[in-house]
Design a protein around this motif. Structure first.
Motif, short mmCIF file in Angstrom:
data_model
loop_
_atom_site.label_atom_id
_atom_site.label_comp_id
_atom_site.label_asym_id
_atom_site.label_seq_id
_atom_site.Cartn_x
_atom_site.Cartn_y
_atom_site.Cartn_z
N VAL A 161 39.64 46.77 41.38
CA VAL A 161 39.87 46.30 42.75
C VAL A 161 39.46 44.83 42.86
O VAL A 161 40.19 43.99 43.45
CB VAL A 161 39.11 47.16 43.77
CG1 VAL A 161 39.12 46.53 45.16
CG2 VAL A 161 39.72 48.57 43.84
N ALA A 162 38.31 44.49 42.28
CA ALA A 162 37.82 43.10 42.33
C ALA A 162 38.78 42.15 41.61
O ALA A 162 38.90 40.98 41.99
CB ALA A 162 36.43 43.01 41.70
N ALA A 163 39.49 42.67 40.61
CA ALA A 163 40.43 41.83 39.86
C ALA A 163 41.81 41.76 40.53
O ALA A 163 42.74 41.17 39.99
CB ALA A 163 40.57 42.38 38.44
N GLY A 164 41.92 42.38 41.71
CA GLY A 164 43.19 42.33 42.45
C GLY A 164 44.25 43.27 41.94
O GLY A 164 45.45 42.97 42.00
N ASP A 165 43.85 44.41 41.41
CA ASP A 165 44.81 45.39 40.88
C ASP A 165 45.86 45.77 41.92
O ASP A 165 45.54 45.97 43.10
CB ASP A 165 44.04 46.64 40.44
CG ASP A 165 44.86 47.58 39.58
OD1 ASP A 165 45.81 48.19 40.11
OD2 ASP A 165 44.55 47.71 38.38
N LYS A 166 47.10 45.91 41.49
CA LYS A 166 48.20 46.24 42.41
C LYS A 166 48.02 47.63 43.05
O LYS A 166 48.57 47.91 44.11
CB LYS A 166 49.54 46.18 41.69
CG LYS A 166 49.72 47.20 40.57
CD LYS A 166 51.08 47.08 39.89
CE LYS A 166 51.22 48.01 38.71
NZ LYS A 166 51.07 49.42 39.02
N LEU A 204 43.37 53.25 44.26
CA LEU A 204 42.09 53.35 43.54
C LEU A 204 40.94 53.61 44.51
O LEU A 204 40.10 54.48 44.29
CB LEU A 204 41.83 52.06 42.75
CG LEU A 204 42.69 51.86 41.50
CD1 LEU A 204 42.68 50.41 41.07
CD2 LEU A 204 42.21 52.77 40.36
N LYS A 205 40.92 52.86 45.61
CA LYS A 205 39.86 53.03 46.60
C LYS A 205 39.90 54.44 47.23
O LYS A 205 38.88 54.99 47.61
CB LYS A 205 39.95 51.96 47.69
CG LYS A 205 39.47 50.59 47.21
CD LYS A 205 39.35 49.59 48.34
CE LYS A 205 40.63 48.85 48.59
NZ LYS A 205 40.50 47.72 49.51
N ALA A 206 41.11 55.00 47.31
CA ALA A 206 41.27 56.33 47.94
C ALA A 206 40.62 57.45 47.13
O ALA A 206 40.27 58.50 47.68
CB ALA A 206 42.75 56.63 48.14
N VAL A 207 40.44 57.25 45.80
CA VAL A 207 39.80 58.30 44.99
C VAL A 207 38.35 57.97 44.64
O VAL A 207 37.66 58.77 44.00
CB VAL A 207 40.60 58.59 43.69
CG1 VAL A 207 41.99 59.09 44.01
CG2 VAL A 207 40.65 57.38 42.76
#
Length: 376
Positions: A221-226, A231-234
């Motif tokens: 997330v910090a690296a700006g993943d698409k 990702l945050k939802a799990v």
């Protein structure tokens, strides 16, 4: 009104304490938890003993008495004498629970040496020896659920020794040890021996899975993943989903003809035990891994701080079978997002063995220093 922990026990989940300490036992701390909170078990491990024995003065009298009576005893022999005394005292405190529940609970766990985690034959020999040393019917020997541990578990169950299988992270590993338990009972039955007083738990670790997976999520997330939103939802949900699906396998298995044959001979099911249930992430509720995993015929082994938190503000609800499709979705997303749960769980087993071995190193070093002082 009864304690929330007592209500947890009455709802079908056994609260066990993930802690043992000489001072705590002497001052009646364990007895109080049994009487007031309905506590029905205790687990120990090298990390717990390292904290208990390596610090303070509670064990000093026994150090001195043991080294005086046993000149030339090794550091390991000294440790075992100290640990066995604590385990025996804890077993004696829980014996009324064991008797009242006809052997279905009231157990205290003692771990085989973590140095033997990848050696089947030595694990079997060590478990047999420790079982004889403690000499209590409500002892469980802890054996890691490694590849080498699986055949050891099968043999020890055939021997009639109650087993706590530790360091389980993956559902596949859990199923392997559940089958080892069943095969051990079947082998015993084939020899005409009884199987009605052999207990086992499968210790499924939870918070460590979230710690490892959430670290990956945060980095991406910090690296700006698409896939940041997905990702945050799990985040913080993978360990609970994993545990829920392990329990679904258990529920299916105890309905099987294979299990029913053993149950007809008095076999007790191998209960799932939730371990590593202290919350590591301060952004999560401190009772998360108790509140979210409550269900019948299970155990939660709880650190003292988390036990106090649950007693104070836990939520008592049958949650383990709630929203199973949601749990399946979380794990499907974990796979789709490339979070590699199988790789994470395999690494956690390796790390867990190493953590316990490191704790044993520290513990034996502290005992060597105290032993030298007692001999002086």
């Amino acid at each position: 009104m009864s304690s929330l922990l007592k209500q947890l026990q009455e709802s079908g989940q056994a609260p066990w304490l993930d802690f043992v300490d000489r001072t705590f036992l002497k001052e009646g701390g364990l007895r109080k938890l049994v009487e007031e909170d309905g506590l029905t078990g205790v687990t120990s491990n090298p990390s717990i003993f390292e904290k208990a024995m390596g610090q303070g003065t509670a064990y000093d009298d026994q150090y001195k008495a043991f080294v005086t009576a046993n000149p030339g005893a090794s550091v390991v022999e000294t440790y075992e004498a100290l640990a066995v005394k604590d385990i025996q005292d804890a077993c004696d405190t829980l014996r009324p629970v064991f008797d009242r529940l006809d052997g279905k609970d009231g157990y205290v766990s003692l771990e085989v040496s973590p140095y033997l985690a990848n050696d089947t034959d030595k694990t079997i020999a060590e478990a047999r020896r420790l079982s004889k040393m403690v000499d209590r019917p409500n002892l469980m020997i802890k054996v890691p659920g490694t590849k080498a541990g699986v055949p050891a578990i099968r043999q020890l169950i055939e021997d009639g020794i109650s087993i706590n299988v530790t360091l389980l992270f993956a559902r596949e590993a859990y199923i392997a040890v559940a089958m080892a338990f069943v095969e051990g009972l079947e082998a015993r039955l084939a020899k005409g021996e009884t199987i009605d007083r052999i207990a086992s738990v499968a210790s499924f670790f939870v918070s460590r899975i979230d710690s490892a997976i959430d670290k990956k999520i945060d980095e991406r997330v910090a690296a700006g993943d698409k896939d940041a939103d997905a990702l945050k939802a799990v985040r913080g949900k993978v360990a609970i989903a994993n545990a829920k699906l392990a329990y679904q396998w258990y529920l299916d298995f105890v309905k099987s003809d294979r299990w029913k044959k053993l149950a007809a001979e008095g076999a007790m099911p191998q209960r799932l035990l939730w371990a590593s249930t202290g919350t590591k992430d301060p952004s999560f509720p401190d009772t998360l891994y108790i509140d979210a995993l409550i269900g019948p015929d299970t155990v939660n082994t709880i650190p003292p701080k988390t036990m106090d938190a649950f007693r104070d503000h836990g939520t008592l609800k049958q949650t383990l079978t709630a929203d199973v499709p949601g749990a399946e979705h979380v794990l499907a997303e974990t796979d789709r997002l490339g979070l590699d749960l199988p790789g994470v769980t395999a690494k956690l087993v390796e790390d867990g063995v190493k953590l316990f071995a490191d704790a044993a190193d520290t513990l034996l070093g502290a005992i060597e220093a105290k032993k030298a002082k007692a001999e002086a």
